[in-house]
Design a protein around this motif. Structure first.
Motif, PDB file in Angstrom:
ATOM      1  N   ILE A   1       0.863  -1.178   0.000  1.00 16.25           N
ATOM      2  CA  ILE A   1       0.000   0.000   0.000  1.00 16.25           C
ATOM      3  C   ILE A   1       0.897   1.224   0.000  1.00 16.25           C
ATOM      4  N   GLU A   2       0.623   2.153  -0.917  1.00 14.36           N
ATOM      5  CA  GLU A   2       1.295   3.443  -0.851  1.00 14.36           C
ATOM      6  C   GLU A   2       0.262   4.550  -0.815  1.00 14.36           C
ATOM      7  N   LEU A   3       0.392   5.445   0.178  1.00 13.71           N
ATOM      8  CA  LEU A   3      -0.421   6.655   0.254  1.00 13.71           C
ATOM      9  C   LEU A   3       0.523   7.817   0.018  1.00 13.71           C
ATOM     10  N   PHE A   4       0.213   8.656  -0.925  1.00 12.97           N
ATOM     11  CA  PHE A   4       1.092   9.786  -1.268  1.00 12.97           C
ATOM     12  C   PHE A   4       2.527   9.279  -1.484  1.00 12.97           C
ATOM     13  N   GLY A   5       2.648   8.098  -2.061  1.00 15.62           N
ATOM     14  CA  GLY A   5       3.954   7.574  -2.404  1.00 15.62           C
ATOM     15  C   GLY A   5       4.714   6.901  -1.264  1.00 15.62           C
ATOM     16  N   GLN A   6       4.077   6.780  -0.074  1.00  8.41           N
ATOM     17  CA  GLN A   6       4.778   6.172   1.064  1.00  8.41           C
ATOM     18  C   GLN A   6       3.891   5.134   1.743  1.00  8.41           C
ATOM     19  N   SER A   7       4.519   4.229   2.469  1.00  5.03           N
ATOM     20  CA  SER A   7       3.731   3.282   3.253  1.00  5.03           C
ATOM     21  C   SER A   7       3.076   4.032   4.415  1.00  5.03           C
ATOM     22  N   PRO A   8       1.784   3.769   4.679  1.00 11.14           N
ATOM     23  CA  PRO A   8       1.123   4.481   5.777  1.00 11.14           C
ATOM     24  C   PRO A   8       1.464   3.932   7.161  1.00 11.14           C
ATOM     25  N   VAL A   9       2.081   2.755   7.217  1.00  8.67           N
ATOM     26  CA  VAL A   9       2.252   2.100   8.515  1.00  8.67           C
ATOM     27  C   VAL A   9       3.200   2.907   9.406  1.00  8.67           C
ATOM     28  N   GLU A  10       2.683   3.308  10.576  1.00  6.75           N
ATOM     29  CA  GLU A  10       3.454   4.105  11.547  1.00  6.75           C
ATOM     30  C   GLU A  10       4.076   5.328  10.899  1.00  6.75           C
ATOM     31  N   ASN A  11       3.353   5.936   9.983  1.00  9.05           N
ATOM     32  CA  ASN A  11       3.876   7.071   9.237  1.00  9.05           C
ATOM     33  C   ASN A  11       2.977   8.285   9.505  1.00  9.05           C
ATOM     34  N   ALA A  12       3.345   9.064  10.530  1.00 13.17           N
ATOM     35  CA  ALA A  12       2.494  10.178  10.963  1.00 13.17           C
ATOM     36  C   ALA A  12       2.312  11.207   9.855  1.00 13.17           C
ATOM     37  N   ARG A  13       3.367  11.434   9.066  1.00  9.03           N
ATOM     38  CA  ARG A  13       3.266  12.444   8.010  1.00  9.03           C
ATOM     39  C   ARG A  13       2.158  12.104   7.024  1.00  9.03           C
ATOM     40  N   VAL A  14       2.024  10.821   6.721  1.00  5.42           N
ATOM     41  CA  VAL A  14       0.983  10.381   5.798  1.00  5.42           C
ATOM     42  C   VAL A  14      -0.369  10.358   6.500  1.00  5.42           C
ATOM     43  N   LEU A  15      -0.396   9.873   7.718  1.00  8.44           N
ATOM     44  CA  LEU A  15      -1.682   9.667   8.389  1.00  8.44           C
ATOM     45  C   LEU A  15      -2.369  10.986   8.764  1.00  8.44           C
TER      46      LEU A  15
END
Lengths: 292, 117
Positions: free
Chosen positions: A61-75
């Protein structure tokens, strides 16, 4: 523009149950998507995976080009309004709104305030004292006022009356028009929301059945009705999406007919009728033909 | 909006109807895509597709930074197109059915005149 969401061969099993079973799709920026499917089709699991509230068994899964897992910037660019959101004990509506900016980078307090008035949501009331409809309204307000570039609404209308649902749709469209973003509406009230959708993803038993522009689906099927023998003759060499039979009468839903096909149908004494998006979805997910 | 055929076509048809009826005179500004979307509760991209269809066919034209306007000479052209469609959709099937029933064009003419009274 690069896609907001990119999912490849995603799987999630709970024991022996394959809730999401090999799903790949992309979501483009600034569109309104309908995530449709029956209860238990895997919609909520899919959204939980995308927002990193569940972990995938396999796939990417990529959200905005990054994995969302434990990724505050994306979440913090993502809002997921769940059907059964839990709140801390003693939380009041105003606390909900005050804490929202910690989670959502684009939170707009002014919009939240005006929506609370529109939905007549009492700010001083404790969350646990809210009615089912008021709880849903609180979720809807958080989802809209978050102005998250990627917003998921999972069956957001539970307990909302017709007036409040219409209010939700109107405010959603108005705010989306001014602040375009990617919105995913998961619902089975397809008729109510279908005109809001630009793109439809239909899932069933954890798999994608339809991933198509809503406009391409409208008018993509037609129903022919008449005597069972006439319908059988007409459909013999054609693809059939769904059949119904009542005594000597039958109906069949087919991919849209060209002019020659319509003429043949009329000549065979069959009646043609259009198929709405909701009917098309229902007929695609209740697959199968009556034994004839 | 009728959900069994593309909505952008319905938006385009409706704008054409408003031009034919005179509700939208030539050189007048048509509502914005977002106004259409809010009024009909439809996706703005879908409304935009309907408006763009009419730009492609020359019914509407764009004034940069202001909006969409009805092109001059459009009404007469749309009426002519609709008359052709009327002939194909209504008159020709009417004649076919009349012939089946042994109604001559003269009898058909008097039937229409009587019904119009």
């Amino acid at each position: 523009m690069s896609p907001v969401v990119e999912v490849r061969d995603l799987r999630k099993s709970f024991g022996k149950v394959r809730a999401v079973d090999g799903v790949s799709f992309t979501l483009e920026a600034d569109r309104i998507y309908g995530l449709l499917g029956r209860n238990g089709a895997g919609k909520t699991t899919l959204m939980s995976l995308l927002t990193a509230q569940e972990f995938a068994t396999s796939g990417t899964i990529e959200l905005f080009g990054q994995s969302p897992v434990e990724n505050a910037r994306v979440l913090e660019q993502t809002a997921f309004i769940k059907e059964n959101q839990k709140y801390p004990e003693d939380f009041r509506v105003k606390h909900l709104f005050r804490s929202a900016p910690w989670f959502f980078a684009n939170w707009n307090a002014e919009l939240a305030g005006s929506l609370a008035e529109d939905f007549r949501l009492p700010l001083d009331r404790r969350m646990k004292k809210l009615s089912r409809g008021q709880l849903s309204a609180a979720g809807v307000i958080v989802g809209l006022a978050s102005r998250a570039p990627l917003t998921f609404f999972d069956e957001p209308y539970l307990g909302l009356d017709a007036v409040a649902r219409q209010l939700f749709y109107d405010r959603l469209l108005a705010d989306y028009a001014e602040h375009p973003r990617t919105i995913v509406l998961s619902t089975h009230l397809i008729d109510e929301v279908s005109t809001l959708l630009e793109h439809v993803i239909l899932i069933d038993e954890g798999r994608i059945l339809i991933d198509s522009d809503a406009e391409d689906l409208r008018g993509s099927a037609i129903t022919v009705a008449g005597t069972a023998s006439a319908v059988d003759d007409f459909t013999r060499n054609r693809e059939v999406l769904h059949r119904d039979r009542l005594g000597g009468l039958a109906t069949a839903t087919l991919p849209a007919l060209d002019a020659a096909g319509r003429k043949d149908a009329a000549a065979a004494g069959l009646e043609l009728s259009p198929v709405s998006l909701q009917q098309l979805i229902v007929r695609t997910t209740t697959s199968g033909e009556d034994p004839s | 909006m009728d959900d069994s055929r593309p909505i952008f076509q319905q938006i385009a048809e409706q704008i054409e109807n408003d031009i034919i009826s005179g509700l939208l005179p030539e050189e007048s500004q048509v509502p914005s895509t977002n106004e259409f979307a809010a009024f009909h509760r439809i996706n703005p991209a879908t409304a935009g597709k309907g408006v763009n269809l009419l730009v492609d066919t020359g019914v509407l034209y764009k004034k940069r930074g202001i909006g969409m306007f009805v092109a001059p000479g459009t009404r007469a052209r749309l009426v002519a197109e609709r008359r052709d469609q009327f002939r194909m959709q209504y008159v020709e099937p009417l004649l076919v059915e009349a012939e089946k029933l042994g109604i001559t064009p003269e009898q058909l003419g008097s039937m229409i005149r009587e019904a119009g009274r």
